[in-house]
Design an enzyme around this catalytic site. Sequence first.
Site, short mmCIF file in Angstrom:
data_model
loop_
_atom_site.label_atom_id
_atom_site.label_comp_id
_atom_site.label_asym_id
_atom_site.label_seq_id
_atom_site.Cartn_x
_atom_site.Cartn_y
_atom_site.Cartn_z
N ASP A 145 0.87 -1.17 0.00
CA ASP A 145 0.00 0.00 0.00
C ASP A 145 0.91 1.24 0.00
O ASP A 145 2.13 1.12 0.21
CB ASP A 145 -0.88 -0.05 1.26
N ASP A 147 -0.11 5.15 1.13
CA ASP A 147 -0.29 6.10 2.24
C ASP A 147 -0.29 5.37 3.59
O ASP A 147 -1.03 4.40 3.79
CB ASP A 147 -1.63 6.84 2.08
N ASP A 347 -1.95 -0.54 5.72
CA ASP A 347 -2.36 0.01 7.02
C ASP A 347 -3.85 0.30 7.13
O ASP A 347 -4.32 0.69 8.19
CB ASP A 347 -1.62 1.34 7.28
MG LIG Z 1 -2.85 3.23 3.45
#
Ligand SMILES: [Mg+2]
Length: 407
Positions: A145, A147, A347
């Site tokens: 991922d 961000d 996340d």
């Molecule tokens: Mg993220």
Amino acid sequence: MDCLPNNSDNKTLKSLSSDRRLDSMDLKSNHTALVLADPAPLNKSTLRVSSGLLPYSGATLSQNLFLTVPTMKAGILDIRASNCLDSMESSSPPDKKSRDFNNDLESTDTDVAYCAWLLKYPSALASFDQITNPAKGKRIALFLDYDGTLSPIVDNPDCAFMSNDMRAAVKNVAQFFPTAIISGRSRDKVYEFVGLSELNYAGSHGMDIMGPVRQSFDDHSNCIRSTDNQGKEVNLFQPASEFLPMIDEVFNSLINNTKDIRGAKVENNKFCVSVHYRNVDEKDWTVVAQRVHDVIRNYPRLRLTHGRKVVEVRPVINWDKGKAVTFLLESLGLSNCEDVLPIYVGDDQTDEDAFKVLREGNCGYGILVSSVPKESNAFFSLKDPQEVMEFLKSLVVWKKTSTLCNK
Ligand SMILES: [Mg+2]
């Protein structure tokens, strides 16, 4: 160790039950939604691995170690917008900087909670051998991922730059392992941030995938030939292409409807729209929830999902980051888990779809990036992007060492 949020005057740290609630908060449509069949499902028989691959998971986290606190309710919100507000709150725990004011006693409690959580989701650094031992004789395929995983979460989403050290770590790891970025951002935007042509990219939560040309995908609907920035021929897979005009329309409506909310930012991610409320005063989150809901109530083929201080409007199609992982593994010729160990690092709530694919396929590992306890389909955890970078570097060292030993 970092502290967990103070629960004395806020309301947002939720646990397992709230994460489940997030899913149920998505606006449901009773209209017929476009449903795409998975073009390249992972064959479960090829995904099976020995039980020795499974990490330690004997410890469970006691419910009372999670902090639960009452949620703010808006007086005039309609019920669906109120649900949206609940999801905004539960998916957006207070920033670390606001947690630094916790007193020592509360810090101790939260440290205990985090340590207990680590028993269930061990650090991928501390458990590095558990991850790499099953990878011996296999190829590791890496999915990242962006961000909050490669870049820190920042106030202005346009400034979520990754560090040069992180870029170097990703570039290095991609020399040894097939690596793909799967982000909620538009593919162009995330490429702009990462800037590495040797990676594969999937934007818009996997609804915009650029991958290598594979003859077997030529007849696949929504798959077209294109060229990348270097002029190389590639396949573009865009399962939500018919939604483009609708997404543009909603983007403009959301811009218009939120322009008077100080700090609100609307981002067009091509096949989805993000409404960031990181810079909106918390007392105005109710207004954000209501305005977003006011727009999408007119679009039954769109739904809401929630990330860290962002609400995302997405097409109602049977496609997510998990499907994107499956598709990329297939298109990269890496779908046989007898030979391949996929690792996904992310996340956000949207990364759970990818964790789930790996867990349910008994194929590979999800690694959740989080500094606070939350329930996940991942097997392991890393605290922050800095630890992600250490993990990537460790993979390179491990690969170099194991290659030398095999000579
Ligand atoms: Mg993220």
